[in-house]
Design a protein around this motif. Structure first.
Motif, mmCIF file in Angstrom:
data_model
loop_
_atom_site.group_PDB
_atom_site.id
_atom_site.type_symbol
_atom_site.label_atom_id
_atom_site.label_comp_id
_atom_site.label_asym_id
_atom_site.label_seq_id
_atom_site.Cartn_x
_atom_site.Cartn_y
_atom_site.Cartn_z
ATOM 1 N N ASP A 92 0.843 -1.193 0.000
ATOM 2 C CA ASP A 92 0.000 0.000 0.000
ATOM 3 C C ASP A 92 0.877 1.242 0.000
ATOM 4 O O ASP A 92 1.878 1.308 0.737
ATOM 5 N N ILE A 93 0.506 2.219 -0.808
ATOM 6 C CA ILE A 93 1.226 3.498 -0.889
ATOM 7 C C ILE A 93 0.192 4.616 -0.837
ATOM 8 O O ILE A 93 -0.941 4.448 -1.318
ATOM 9 N N ASP A 94 0.561 5.755 -0.260
ATOM 10 C CA ASP A 94 -0.394 6.862 -0.207
ATOM 11 C C ASP A 94 -0.850 7.232 -1.615
ATOM 12 O O ASP A 94 -0.072 7.180 -2.563
ATOM 13 N N ASP A 95 -2.104 7.613 -1.748
ATOM 14 C CA ASP A 95 -2.672 7.793 -3.072
ATOM 15 C C ASP A 95 -2.207 9.051 -3.793
ATOM 16 O O ASP A 95 -2.603 9.293 -4.944
ATOM 17 N N THR A 96 -1.340 9.853 -3.172
ATOM 18 C CA THR A 96 -0.715 10.955 -3.894
ATOM 19 C C THR A 96 0.565 10.491 -4.581
ATOM 20 O O THR A 96 1.212 11.275 -5.283
ATOM 21 N N GLY A 97 0.943 9.222 -4.365
ATOM 22 C CA GLY A 97 2.167 8.686 -4.947
ATOM 23 C C GLY A 97 1.884 7.505 -5.858
ATOM 24 O O GLY A 97 0.740 7.254 -6.249
ATOM 25 N N TYR A 98 2.946 6.749 -6.188
ATOM 26 C CA TYR A 98 2.784 5.603 -7.079
ATOM 27 C C TYR A 98 4.065 4.778 -7.078
ATOM 28 O O TYR A 98 5.146 5.265 -6.723
ATOM 29 N N LEU A 99 3.939 3.514 -7.486
ATOM 30 C CA LEU A 99 5.103 2.659 -7.693
ATOM 31 C C LEU A 99 5.812 3.082 -8.972
ATOM 32 O O LEU A 99 5.168 3.444 -9.964
ATOM 33 N N ILE A 100 7.145 3.006 -8.968
ATOM 34 C CA ILE A 100 7.934 3.455 -10.118
ATOM 35 C C ILE A 100 8.336 2.270 -10.981
ATOM 36 O O ILE A 100 8.881 1.285 -10.486
ATOM 37 N N ASN A 101 8.085 2.379 -12.278
ATOM 38 C CA ASN A 101 8.599 1.422 -13.251
ATOM 39 C C ASN A 101 10.040 1.817 -13.568
ATOM 40 O O ASN A 101 10.283 2.752 -14.330
ATOM 41 N N THR A 102 11.005 1.118 -12.985
ATOM 42 C CA THR A 102 12.412 1.507 -13.113
ATOM 43 C C THR A 102 12.988 1.186 -14.485
ATOM 44 O O THR A 102 14.114 1.606 -14.789
ATOM 45 N N ASN A 103 12.255 0.457 -15.319
ATOM 46 C CA ASN A 103 12.738 0.130 -16.665
ATOM 47 C C ASN A 103 12.290 1.139 -17.713
ATOM 48 O O ASN A 103 12.568 0.959 -18.903
ATOM 49 N N LEU A 104 11.608 2.178 -17.285
ATOM 50 C CA LEU A 104 11.123 3.201 -18.210
ATOM 51 C C LEU A 104 11.740 4.541 -17.842
ATOM 52 O O LEU A 104 11.675 4.966 -16.687
ATOM 53 N N SER A 105 12.361 5.193 -18.813
ATOM 54 C CA SER A 105 13.047 6.465 -18.552
ATOM 55 C C SER A 105 12.050 7.577 -18.253
ATOM 56 O O SER A 105 10.910 7.561 -18.737
ATOM 57 N N ALA A 106 12.495 8.545 -17.472
ATOM 58 C CA ALA A 106 11.669 9.714 -17.178
ATOM 59 C C ALA A 106 11.703 10.679 -18.366
ATOM 60 O O ALA A 106 12.718 10.791 -19.059
ATOM 61 N N PRO A 107 10.615 11.381 -18.626
ATOM 62 C CA PRO A 107 10.651 12.435 -19.647
ATOM 63 C C PRO A 107 11.654 13.514 -19.248
ATOM 64 O O PRO A 107 11.848 13.792 -18.060
ATOM 65 N N VAL A 108 12.303 14.109 -20.234
ATOM 66 C CA VAL A 108 13.283 15.168 -19.981
ATOM 67 C C VAL A 108 12.884 16.415 -20.757
ATOM 68 O O VAL A 108 12.025 16.386 -21.632
ATOM 69 N N ASN A 109 13.544 17.522 -20.394
ATOM 70 C CA ASN A 109 13.349 18.813 -21.072
ATOM 71 C C ASN A 109 11.904 19.300 -21.007
ATOM 72 O O ASN A 109 11.404 19.907 -21.961
ATOM 73 N N LEU A 110 11.241 19.033 -19.882
ATOM 74 C CA LEU A 110 9.900 19.579 -19.720
ATOM 75 C C LEU A 110 9.981 21.099 -19.625
ATOM 76 O O LEU A 110 10.777 21.642 -18.856
ATOM 77 N N SER A 111 9.164 21.789 -20.404
ATOM 78 C CA SER A 111 9.104 23.249 -20.340
ATOM 79 C C SER A 111 7.650 23.683 -20.246
ATOM 80 O O SER A 111 6.743 22.999 -20.737
ATOM 81 N N ALA A 112 7.426 24.805 -19.596
ATOM 82 C CA ALA A 112 6.081 25.355 -19.414
ATOM 83 C C ALA A 112 6.075 26.779 -19.948
ATOM 84 O O ALA A 112 6.880 27.609 -19.522
ATOM 85 N N ALA A 113 5.190 27.059 -20.884
ATOM 86 C CA ALA A 113 5.104 28.385 -21.495
ATOM 87 C C ALA A 113 3.753 29.006 -21.185
ATOM 88 O O ALA A 113 2.704 28.399 -21.428
#
Length: 357
Positions: A175-196
């Motif tokens: 069980d994990i708090d519902d504001t979080g999640y389990l991480i799939n360590t075999n999948l890379s994180a998105p990079v270069n996120l920008s907000a305009a």
């Protein structure tokens, strides 16, 4: 070491208007270690032992998975001692984003007397062994409730039965708090996120992730989160957030998703959405590190867009340069004239508003 606990009913004595009442009241506090917990409590999300984000290594053979209708989703990993060679003892590991977690397992007189657990590298232990001659199904075996919001790594090993004929750990669920999640360590994180920033919306973009089938977009009004998922199953590497309030600064992260789960979060990007177009104008003066000055006659909307770019770049996100359209100073036979302002060349800038007549 965490010990078995149980919630007991307690006798409440109430005196009201001279009359003595006795009643039996059940304690309604949250579950504690040792309690049966067949479903996650409010504020928690449950993940089955078969979730691909939970990794079994060092000889932990999940082909010996325990199958029984009393287990959460009908299985636990594993049941037989044969699944954990004596030379390795096996390991269970997972990473998650959040502030708390719980281990759901099976207790009883023939269960493991010691399980070592490392929370972000700090060692603790718990037992599943007790005097019960029947299986204690779906038991809250261990919990940590006060972690700082962020990424945490959990490793469990050294599953020691009380005697050699006893069964070992048998992870049932997490069980994990519902504001979080389990991480799939075999999948890379998105990079270069920008907000305009744009008028009454914020436009997000990021670099697409190989093997991702979709993305989750998450938002907070506090840097560092916790973040609320505002969009899921996003298939493009762009998203426009239109549910915004002008003059509120929003912080975003994006995660990649595939069949095995959700990646760790991207870098954080932030922006303040623009209100309806401002009719005023201003002189934007940029003072450069080499001692020169650049002056532009712009609308306030253009000035605000420049300020948003500058603040984002100062926080570590966005492009290194900003393009200013010199539309009011287009002299000569040019279809357009643009200045590229380099962030690390800016010493300071000033904004002098005026009303156009």
């Amino acid at each position: 070491m965490k010990q078995w606990k149980s919630i007991a009913s307690k006798l409440i004595m109430v005196i009201f208007v001279g009359v003595l009442f006795f009643s039996v009241q059940t304690n309604t506090y949250a579950a504690t270690v040792g309690d049966k917990l067949t479903a996650p409590e409010a504020g928690w999300t449950r993940y089955d032992d078969t979730n691909p984000a939970i990794v079994y290594t060092d000889g932990y053979d999940v082909s010996y998975r325990w199958v029984d209708a009393n287990l959460y989703n009908g299985s636990a990993s594993p049941n037989s001692n044969s699944a954990i060679p004596s030379t390795s003892k096996g390991k269970v590991r997972f990473k998650f984003v959040g502030t708390k977690f719980r281990i759901i397992a099976v207790g009883g007189s023939n269960r493991a007397s010691n399980v070592d657990i490392y929370v972000d590298g700090v060692k603790d232990s718990f037992t599943l062994n007790n005097t019960s001659t029947t299986n204690n199904w779906q038991t809250l075996a261990y919990e940590v409730l006060d972690l700082k919001y962020g990424v945490h790594e959990i490793v469990m090993n050294n599953f020691v039965p009380s005697v050699t004929t006893n069964t070992p750990f048998g992870l049932d669920a997490i069980d994990i708090d519902d504001t979080g999640y389990l991480i799939n360590t075999n999948l890379s994180a998105p990079v270069n996120l920008s907000a305009a920033a744009a008028i009454e919306k914020i436009n997000l973009s990021w670099t697409a992730v190989t093997n991702a089938t979709s993305y989750n977009v998450k938002r907070s009004t506090t840097t560092g989160g916790p973040y609320e998922t505002i969009a899921s199953s996003v298939t493009n590497a762009t998203y426009s957030d239109i549910n915004v309030t002008s003059d509120v600064k929003y912080y975003y992260v994006v995660t990649a998703v595939n069949a095995a789960g959700e990646s760790i979060s991207s870098n954080e990007a932030s922006a303040i959405p623009l209100g309806q177009p401002v009719t005023g104008n201003a002189i934007l003066t940029i003072y450069l590190t080499n001692g020169t000055e650049k002056e532009y006659d712009l609308s306030m909307a253009e000035v605000n867009a420049f300020i948003t770019w500058y603040e984002n770049k100062q926080a570590g996100t966005g492009k290194a340069s900003y393009v200013i359209d010199k539309h009011d100073n287009n002299k000569g036979p040019f279809t357009s004239r643009k200045d590229y302002v380099i962030f690390d060349k800016i010493l300071t800038f000033s904004v002098d508003e005026y009303s156009a007549k």
